[in-house]
Design a protein around this motif. Structure first.
Motif, PDB file in Angstrom:
ATOM      1  N   MET A   3      44.024  -3.508 -25.145  1.00 43.20           N
ATOM      2  CA  MET A   3      43.031  -2.863 -24.292  1.00 43.20           C
ATOM      3  C   MET A   3      42.568  -1.560 -24.918  1.00 43.20           C
ATOM      4  O   MET A   3      43.373  -0.759 -25.391  1.00 43.20           O
ATOM      5  CB  MET A   3      43.596  -2.571 -22.897  1.00 43.20           C
ATOM      6  CG  MET A   3      42.624  -1.794 -22.005  1.00 43.20           C
ATOM      7  SD  MET A   3      43.268  -1.443 -20.341  1.00 43.20           S
ATOM      8  CE  MET A   3      43.162  -3.091 -19.620  1.00 43.20           C
ATOM      9  N   LEU A   4      41.252  -1.366 -24.904  1.00 46.15           N
ATOM     10  CA  LEU A   4      40.629  -0.124 -25.346  1.00 46.15           C
ATOM     11  C   LEU A   4      40.010   0.560 -24.134  1.00 46.15           C
ATOM     12  O   LEU A   4      39.338  -0.085 -23.326  1.00 46.15           O
ATOM     13  CB  LEU A   4      39.548  -0.400 -26.392  1.00 46.15           C
ATOM     14  CG  LEU A   4      40.026  -0.934 -27.741  1.00 46.15           C
ATOM     15  CD1 LEU A   4      38.971  -1.806 -28.371  1.00 46.15           C
ATOM     16  CD2 LEU A   4      40.389   0.217 -28.663  1.00 46.15           C
ATOM     17  N   VAL A   5      40.251   1.854 -24.004  1.00 46.52           N
ATOM     18  CA  VAL A   5      39.651   2.634 -22.933  1.00 46.52           C
ATOM     19  C   VAL A   5      38.759   3.691 -23.566  1.00 46.52           C
ATOM     20  O   VAL A   5      39.141   4.328 -24.559  1.00 46.52           O
ATOM     21  CB  VAL A   5      40.728   3.300 -22.055  1.00 46.52           C
ATOM     22  CG1 VAL A   5      40.084   4.232 -21.030  1.00 46.52           C
ATOM     23  CG2 VAL A   5      41.564   2.240 -21.346  1.00 46.52           C
ATOM     24  N   GLY A   6      37.593   3.869 -23.006  1.00 49.80           N
ATOM     25  CA  GLY A   6      36.682   4.840 -23.586  1.00 49.80           C
ATOM     26  C   GLY A   6      35.672   5.352 -22.586  1.00 49.80           C
ATOM     27  O   GLY A   6      35.612   4.917 -21.436  1.00 49.80           O
ATOM     28  N   ALA A   7      34.877   6.286 -23.060  1.00 53.57           N
ATOM     29  CA  ALA A   7      33.825   6.870 -22.245  1.00 53.57           C
ATOM     30  C   ALA A   7      32.597   7.097 -23.097  1.00 53.57           C
ATOM     31  O   ALA A   7      32.690   7.239 -24.319  1.00 53.57           O
ATOM     32  CB  ALA A   7      34.299   8.188 -21.628  1.00 53.57           C
ATOM     33  N   TYR A   8      31.458   7.112 -22.446  1.00 53.41           N
ATOM     34  CA  TYR A   8      30.220   7.436 -23.153  1.00 53.41           C
ATOM     35  C   TYR A   8      29.268   8.131 -22.195  1.00 53.41           C
ATOM     36  O   TYR A   8      29.396   8.041 -20.974  1.00 53.41           O
ATOM     37  CB  TYR A   8      29.583   6.192 -23.762  1.00 53.41           C
ATOM     38  CG  TYR A   8      29.151   5.125 -22.783  1.00 53.41           C
ATOM     39  CD1 TYR A   8      27.860   5.105 -22.251  1.00 53.41           C
ATOM     40  CD2 TYR A   8      30.028   4.101 -22.419  1.00 53.41           C
ATOM     41  CE1 TYR A   8      27.467   4.109 -21.376  1.00 53.41           C
ATOM     42  CE2 TYR A   8      29.636   3.105 -21.541  1.00 53.41           C
ATOM     43  CZ  TYR A   8      28.353   3.117 -21.033  1.00 53.41           C
ATOM     44  OH  TYR A   8      27.963   2.130 -20.153  1.00 53.41           O
ATOM     45  N   GLY A   9      28.334   8.847 -22.766  1.00 48.00           N
ATOM     46  CA  GLY A   9      27.377   9.578 -21.954  1.00 48.00           C
ATOM     47  C   GLY A   9      26.179   9.983 -22.769  1.00 48.00           C
ATOM     48  O   GLY A   9      26.205   9.946 -24.001  1.00 48.00           O
ATOM     49  N   GLY A  10      25.124  10.360 -22.073  1.00 42.11           N
ATOM     50  CA  GLY A  10      23.908  10.748 -22.761  1.00 42.11           C
ATOM     51  C   GLY A  10      22.743  10.797 -21.799  1.00 42.11           C
ATOM     52  O   GLY A  10      22.880  11.286 -20.675  1.00 42.11           O
ATOM     53  N   PHE A  11      21.612  10.267 -22.260  1.00 40.35           N
ATOM     54  CA  PHE A  11      20.392  10.326 -21.473  1.00 40.35           C
ATOM     55  C   PHE A  11      19.730   8.961 -21.372  1.00 40.35           C
ATOM     56  O   PHE A  11      19.819   8.137 -22.290  1.00 40.35           O
ATOM     57  CB  PHE A  11      19.417  11.320 -22.108  1.00 40.35           C
ATOM     58  CG  PHE A  11      19.920  12.737 -22.121  1.00 40.35           C
ATOM     59  CD1 PHE A  11      19.776  13.540 -21.007  1.00 40.35           C
ATOM     60  CD2 PHE A  11      20.567  13.238 -23.242  1.00 40.35           C
ATOM     61  CE1 PHE A  11      20.260  14.839 -21.014  1.00 40.35           C
ATOM     62  CE2 PHE A  11      21.043  14.527 -23.261  1.00 40.35           C
ATOM     63  CZ  PHE A  11      20.888  15.333 -22.130  1.00 40.35           C
TER      64      PHE A  11
END
Length: 216
Positions: A61-69
C-alpha cells in the motif's frame, strides 16, 4: 502539371478558409486564449490517495497526498507525493554473502501533477491525473546487526529513479467541496541501480481511492 494543380488548389482552399476566419474573427475583438488568463476560473484543492499494488511480487500500500489548482473546473496542476507504508519482504542477497535471506523494500516518490476532468459538473465524471517525477528506494536488512537487537537494521543498497504514473478515475460529487474517486494507475519506474531490485519489479498497475477537497 498534376502536382502543380493540386498545390494551387490546396493554396486557394487554405487562403479561402483563412480569409473567411479573418472576416468573422477579428483579432482586435478577441483576446488570445490561455490557461492563465484573468477570465479563467482558478480554485485550489487538496487530496489524499490510497493505492494498492504489487511490488517485488508482494501486495503493498502507498499513501500519498497531492494539491494544486483547478483551472476552469477541468485542468489540474499541482504537486504530489507517495510513500510505501506496508512491509515488502523478499528474498535477496547481501553483498559478500552467497545465501539468500529475507530483505525489506522501502521507498517513495513525488513530482508534478497534471491532468484533466471530463464533464466535471456531472454527478459522476472522469478524472485523468498524471504524476511525473522522481523517487528513492532502499533495500534494508532488518537482522544485519545480530548482536544489537535495539538497532539491527542496515541499508544494503539504495537508488533514485524516474517515475511516470498516468491514471484514470471515476469521481463522484459528494458535496460542493468534496469528491470521492476510485480508479487505476500504471506506475512506470526507470533508472533503478540496485542489485536486488529491477525496474520491472516495482512497476505495474495499482488500484486507488482518492479523497479530494476544494471548491469545485
Amino acid at each position: 502539371m498534376k502536382k502543380l494543380a493540386y498545390l494551387i488548389l490546396i493554396f486557394c482552399t487554405v487562403t479561402s478558409f483563412g480569409q473567411r476566419y479573418m472576416d468573422t474573427n477579428d483579432p482586435k475583438d478577441e483576446e488570445v486564449k490561455s490557461l492563465l488568463s484573468k477570465k479563467n476560473d482558478l480554485n485550489a484543492f487538496g487530496a489524499l490517495d490510497l493505492k494498492i499494488g504489487d511490488l517485488m511480487g508482494e501486495r503493498g500500500m502507498l499513501v500519498g497526498a497531492y494539491g494544486g489548482f483547478i483551472i476552469n473546473r477541468r485542468y489540474l496542476f499541482g504537486v504530489a507525493g507517495y510513500g510505501l507504508v506496508t512491509a515488502i519482504e523478499f528474498d535477496g542477497l547481501v553483498p559478500g554473502q552467497t545465501e539468500p535471506k529475507q530483505l525489506n523494500l522501502h521507498g517513495g516518490y513525488g513530482g508534478i501533477l497534471i491532468g484533466g476532468t471530463i464533464a466535471p459538473r456531472e454527478l459522476i465524471h472522469i478524472s485523468i491525473p498524471v504524476v511525473l517525477g522522481a523517487g528513492t528506494m532502499e533495500v534494508v536488512d532488518k537482522d544485519y546487526f545480530v548482536n544489537n537487537p535495539a538497532d539491527s537494521e542496515f541499508t544494503i543498497e539504495n537508488s533514485v529513479f524516474f517515475v511516470a504514473e498516468p491514471g484514470i478515475e471515476v469521481e463522484f460529487n459528494i458535496t460542493k467541496y468534496f469528491r470521492l474517486g476510485a480508479g487505476m494507475t500504471y506506475r512506470y519506474i526507470s533508472g533503478t541501480e540496485l542489485e536486488n531490485v529491477k525496474d520491472e519489479d516495482v512497476s505495474g498497475t495499482t488500484a486507488m481511492i482518492s479523497f479530494r477537497f476544494g471548491r469545485f
